[in-house]
Design a protein around this motif. Structure first.
Motif, PDB file in Angstrom:
ATOM      1  N   CYS A 110       0.806  -1.224   0.000  1.00 14.81           N
ATOM      2  CA  CYS A 110       0.000   0.000   0.000  1.00 14.81           C
ATOM      3  C   CYS A 110       0.841   1.278   0.000  1.00 14.81           C
ATOM      4  O   CYS A 110       0.983   1.947   1.023  1.00 14.81           O
ATOM      5  CB  CYS A 110      -0.962   0.002   1.191  1.00 14.81           C
ATOM      6  SG  CYS A 110      -2.063  -1.436   1.255  1.00 14.81           S
ATOM      7  N   ASN A 134       0.671   4.651  -1.619  1.00 15.16           N
ATOM      8  CA  ASN A 134      -0.067   5.660  -2.370  1.00 15.16           C
ATOM      9  C   ASN A 134       0.818   6.895  -2.537  1.00 15.16           C
ATOM     10  O   ASN A 134       1.143   7.577  -1.558  1.00 15.16           O
ATOM     11  CB  ASN A 134      -1.368   6.013  -1.638  1.00 15.16           C
ATOM     12  CG  ASN A 134      -2.351   6.762  -2.515  1.00 15.16           C
ATOM     13  OD1 ASN A 134      -1.999   7.223  -3.598  1.00 15.16           O
ATOM     14  ND2 ASN A 134      -3.575   6.889  -2.053  1.00 15.16           N
ATOM     15  N   ASP A 144      -1.167  -3.373  -3.862  1.00 17.12           N
ATOM     16  CA  ASP A 144      -1.352  -1.931  -3.945  1.00 17.12           C
ATOM     17  C   ASP A 144      -0.010  -1.236  -4.146  1.00 17.12           C
ATOM     18  O   ASP A 144       0.340  -0.277  -3.449  1.00 17.12           O
ATOM     19  CB  ASP A 144      -2.095  -1.389  -2.725  1.00 17.12           C
ATOM     20  CG  ASP A 144      -3.527  -1.914  -2.644  1.00 17.12           C
ATOM     21  OD1 ASP A 144      -4.009  -2.449  -3.663  1.00 17.12           O
ATOM     22  OD2 ASP A 144      -4.156  -1.796  -1.580  1.00 17.12           O
ATOM     23  N   TYR A 199      -1.668   3.136  -7.084  1.00 11.98           N
ATOM     24  CA  TYR A 199      -3.090   3.450  -6.925  1.00 11.98           C
ATOM     25  C   TYR A 199      -3.610   4.023  -8.228  1.00 11.98           C
ATOM     26  O   TYR A 199      -2.942   4.828  -8.882  1.00 11.98           O
ATOM     27  CB  TYR A 199      -3.303   4.432  -5.774  1.00 11.98           C
ATOM     28  CG  TYR A 199      -3.301   3.746  -4.426  1.00 11.98           C
ATOM     29  CD1 TYR A 199      -4.472   3.590  -3.698  1.00 11.98           C
ATOM     30  CD2 TYR A 199      -2.120   3.215  -3.908  1.00 11.98           C
ATOM     31  CE1 TYR A 199      -4.473   2.940  -2.468  1.00 11.98           C
ATOM     32  CE2 TYR A 199      -2.108   2.568  -2.683  1.00 11.98           C
ATOM     33  CZ  TYR A 199      -3.290   2.438  -1.967  1.00 11.98           C
ATOM     34  OH  TYR A 199      -3.284   1.780  -0.756  1.00 11.98           O
ATOM     35  N   GLU A 200      -4.801   3.579  -8.601  1.00  9.09           N
ATOM     36  CA  GLU A 200      -5.326   3.860  -9.933  1.00  9.09           C
ATOM     37  C   GLU A 200      -6.083   5.179 -10.022  1.00  9.09           C
ATOM     38  O   GLU A 200      -6.365   5.666 -11.118  1.00  9.09           O
ATOM     39  CB  GLU A 200      -6.240   2.707 -10.368  1.00  9.09           C
ATOM     40  CG  GLU A 200      -7.675   2.750  -9.836  1.00  9.09           C
ATOM     41  CD  GLU A 200      -7.826   2.398  -8.357  1.00  9.09           C
ATOM     42  OE1 GLU A 200      -8.975   2.241  -7.926  1.00  9.09           O
ATOM     43  OE2 GLU A 200      -6.810   2.281  -7.632  1.00  9.09           O
ATOM     44  N   GLU A 242      -7.761   9.285 -13.362  1.00  5.02           N
ATOM     45  CA  GLU A 242      -7.840   7.842 -13.120  1.00  5.02           C
ATOM     46  C   GLU A 242      -7.362   7.090 -14.351  1.00  5.02           C
ATOM     47  O   GLU A 242      -7.697   7.440 -15.487  1.00  5.02           O
ATOM     48  CB  GLU A 242      -9.268   7.420 -12.771  1.00  5.02           C
ATOM     49  CG  GLU A 242      -9.390   5.947 -12.458  1.00  5.02           C
ATOM     50  CD  GLU A 242     -10.620   5.606 -11.651  1.00  5.02           C
ATOM     51  OE1 GLU A 242     -10.880   4.396 -11.466  1.00  5.02           O
ATOM     52  OE2 GLU A 242     -11.313   6.524 -11.188  1.00  5.02           O
ATOM     53  N   HIS A 247      -5.820  -2.244  -6.104  1.00  6.82           N
ATOM     54  CA  HIS A 247      -5.569  -0.944  -6.719  1.00  6.82           C
ATOM     55  C   HIS A 247      -4.657  -1.013  -7.945  1.00  6.82           C
ATOM     56  O   HIS A 247      -4.583  -0.040  -8.701  1.00  6.82           O
ATOM     57  CB  HIS A 247      -4.998   0.018  -5.685  1.00  6.82           C
ATOM     58  CG  HIS A 247      -6.022   0.509  -4.712  1.00  6.82           C
ATOM     59  ND1 HIS A 247      -7.006   1.405  -5.057  1.00  6.82           N
ATOM     60  CD2 HIS A 247      -6.240   0.196  -3.403  1.00  6.82           C
ATOM     61  CE1 HIS A 247      -7.773   1.646  -4.008  1.00  6.82           C
ATOM     62  NE2 HIS A 247      -7.335   0.930  -2.990  1.00  6.82           N
ATOM     63  N   ASN A 307     -10.150  -0.281  -7.404  1.00  8.98           N
ATOM     64  CA  ASN A 307     -10.496  -0.483  -6.005  1.00  8.98           C
ATOM     65  C   ASN A 307     -11.600  -1.525  -5.817  1.00  8.98           C
ATOM     66  O   ASN A 307     -12.646  -1.468  -6.471  1.00  8.98           O
ATOM     67  CB  ASN A 307     -10.953   0.851  -5.397  1.00  8.98           C
ATOM     68  CG  ASN A 307     -11.376   0.697  -3.941  1.00  8.98           C
ATOM     69  OD1 ASN A 307     -10.603   0.241  -3.107  1.00  8.98           O
ATOM     70  ND2 ASN A 307     -12.612   1.074  -3.648  1.00  8.98           N
ATOM     71  N   SER A 325       0.747   0.363   5.937  1.00  9.96           N
ATOM     72  CA  SER A 325       1.087   0.825   4.596  1.00  9.96           C
ATOM     73  C   SER A 325       2.438   1.536   4.582  1.00  9.96           C
ATOM     74  O   SER A 325       2.954   1.962   5.617  1.00  9.96           O
ATOM     75  CB  SER A 325       0.011   1.794   4.104  1.00  9.96           C
ATOM     76  OG  SER A 325      -0.055   2.927   4.958  1.00  9.96           O
ATOM     77  N   SER A 332      -0.045   4.991   2.482  1.00  4.20           N
ATOM     78  CA  SER A 332      -1.504   5.151   2.400  1.00  4.20           C
ATOM     79  C   SER A 332      -2.080   5.475   3.774  1.00  4.20           C
ATOM     80  O   SER A 332      -1.828   4.788   4.749  1.00  4.20           O
ATOM     81  CB  SER A 332      -2.141   3.875   1.864  1.00  4.20           C
ATOM     82  OG  SER A 332      -1.635   3.572   0.584  1.00  4.20           O
TER      83      SER A 332
END
Length: 543
Positions: free
Chosen positions: A175, A177, A202, A205-206, A224, A260, A264, A458, A461
């Motif tokens: 994770c 981000n 993850d 992140y999209e 996105e 991700h 999500n 994370s 995140s």
């Protein structure tokens, strides 16, 4: 019948329960591949070769990496990208790339060398499966394209199968981000002494992330992501981070995908929202290809359309038997519309699975054959029971194993039947640290303990986070098999010996600005023959 009508007909039959998941996957796959050209296997055959490439800038901007180590083999990875955030900046030609493997970082003693290609159809990525290596050996590697030489990477093979190994040290993370913070934990990880790293999902992140008018440590490059070009640029952004590059260059990684990397909370072939299937499958195909292009994976994991082989097995001598799971690609849809819900006939149904029948049988077979001291299961989502409702009643996350409780019960029942007490489940996803006893029956406090689940926080995140709140203290009291909680960023460092398994929760105080130090927040120990986690260090008490 047109492909659009075929997709709609198949989707309708699947939603009405007239087709099972396997038949739906096979049918839609045939339509997608035939009509959309969604396979990349042909790209390995190559195209026009530029034997004397000239780059507009240094091409190894995304660093180097290694992964999926075996006893005599490892994957070496890089990707040529002189203009990484704008499609890579390469031409449409394949480029020859030389590689070297040595036992010293000055490359005076080269033991393996060869040449491969950075294929245009694979984003000019390079995946070299080097064999003929010695077990349990540190090696150094580098690439050369044209006149340009890559940074040097360090890797390590696994010990020989069944050989006696006194210790295994590794880290696991998840994770990351990009907009919510700096990847500082990786800088500290790279300074550690580890045998390998597990990444539990993850990796990117999209979503679009905050816009430039919103205060944020960093920003995503664009809205996105949907297309292959979008996903490639997003991976390039993340891989441009120097701390992430350092951790990749220092250790071999074993990677797993969560949600991700595609979208999500998607579930198998079902997108997060009630969208048509065809565009989601096209998006998933693009996401899978970009994931392969940017990860040190073997050719066995090369995607075929929107399917990809990601669950796999590793032996670490006689010390550890490792089964990496894929809990996203083959799962049934989340029960009760996802979210936090009380248990329902749907969430507890014997027919539902988070891993699919084939993967479940693969895992049980591997556990049955294991002779190792520890059975380690790196995977994505919370495994142990976690009741969020304080007092009477129960409330569970439908995205975790609580939403697929019968699947979990089958694994626990098998472990109890085989008298296993050495399960070590490694988990990401929830952006916080937890430590749990794995009970044979979570509804019976007096049932036996089969092992432990270590849930890692994370990398970024959730931002800086806080240690623990009163609400989380109440959840711990509600779930006595859960021994620890923390909501700060970092990773988990693990040390396995024949006598014990120790998990050290490594924490940074902040990620919203660079330069944080790191400290051990807590340490837990499992001892052979002594069921149950022991807390052997707690910074909240000792500091």
């Amino acid at each position: 019948m047109s492909k659009d009508k075929l997709f709609k007909d198949l989707e309708q039959r699947f939603r009405e329960g007239k087709m099972d998941r396997r038949d739906f996957l096979q049918a839609t796959g045939k339509v997608a591949i035939a009509s959309l050209g969604l396979t990349i296997a042909a790209s390995l055959q190559g195209g026009f070769v530029d034997a004397a490439p000239k780059f507009s800038a240094y091409p190894f901007t995304l660093g180097v990496a290694s992964g999926d180590p075996w006893q005599d083999s490892v994957v070496l990875w890089t990707r040529l990208a002189p203009d990484p955030l704008n499609g890579g900046g390469m031409t449409g030609s394949d480029v020859p790339v030389k590689w070297e493997v040595a036992i010293d970082d000055k490359f005076r003693k080269v033991v393996r060398e060869g040449a491969g290609f950075a294929r245009a159809q694979l984003g000019h990525s390079v995946h070299v499966e080097v064999d003929g290596l010695k077990p349990n050996q540190v090696y150094y590697y580098r690439f050369q394209a044209g006149k340009e030489i890559s940074p040097t990477g360090r890797t390590k093979t696994l010990p020989a199968y069944g050989s006696h190994v006194s210790k295994m040290t590794f880290a696991f993370a998840s994770c990351q981000n990009y907009p919510t913070g700096y990847f500082t934990p990786y800088r500290h990880m790279a300074a550690d002494e580890l045998d390998l790293v597990f990444h539990l999902g993850d990796y990117i992140y999209e979503g679009p992330g905050p816009n430039q008018n919103t205060p944020s440590p960093r920003y995503h490059n664009g809205p996105e992501i949907i297309t292959l070009g979008d996903y490639r640029n997003r991976y390039a952004l993340y891989k441009s981070d120097s701390d992430l590059q350092a951790a990749h260059a220092k250790f071999p990684w074993v990677v797993a995908m969560d949600d991700h990397e595609v979208e999500n909370n998607h579930a198998g072939l079902i997108p997060e929202a009630n969208q048509p299937v065809e565009p989601f499958l096209a998006r998933k195909t693009a996401a899978f290809q970009a994931y392969y292009e940017n990860m040190p994976l073997r050719s066995a994991s090369l995607p075929s359309g929107f399917t990809m082989q990601l669950y796999r097995h590793f032996n670490y001598g006689d010390l550890a038997n490792v089964h990496v799971l894929d809990t996203r690609q083959f799962r049934d849809d989340q029960a009760s519309g996802d979210g936090l819900k009380p248990p329902t006939p749907e969430s507890t149904s014997m027919e539902r699975s988070i891993m699919g029948e084939e993967q479940e049988q693969w895992l049980l077979s591997g556990l049955n054959q294991s002779q190792a001291q520890w059975n380690i299961i790196p995977q994505q989502v919370f495994f142990c029971k976690r009741d969020y409702l304080i007092g009477e009643g129960e409330e569970f996350s439908m995205d975790g194993w609580d939403g697929y409780s019968a699947n979990r019960d089958r694994i626990l029942g098998f472990a109890k039947q085989k008298n296993l007490s050495n399960l070590v489940v490694l988990t990401g996803d929830v952006h916080s640290n937890w430590a749990c006893d794995i009970k044979a029956d979570f509804n019976n406090p007096d049932s036996g303990i089969l092992g432990a689940e270590f849930v890692g926080t994370s990398i970024t995140s959730g931002g800086d986070g806080v240690d623990i709140t009163d609400a989380q203290k109440a959840i711990l009291a509600e779930n006595p098999h859960i021994k620890f909680y923390n909501n700060q960023r970092g990773y988990v460092r693990c040390t396995a010996t024949h006598e014990s398994f120790q998990a050290d929760y490594q924490i940074v105080p902040f990620v919203t600005r660079p330069g944080a130090g790191i400290f051990t927040r807590a340490s837990f120990l499992m001892e052979k023959g002594k069921p149950g986690l022991q807390k052997i260090y707690d910074a909240a008490v000792t500091v």
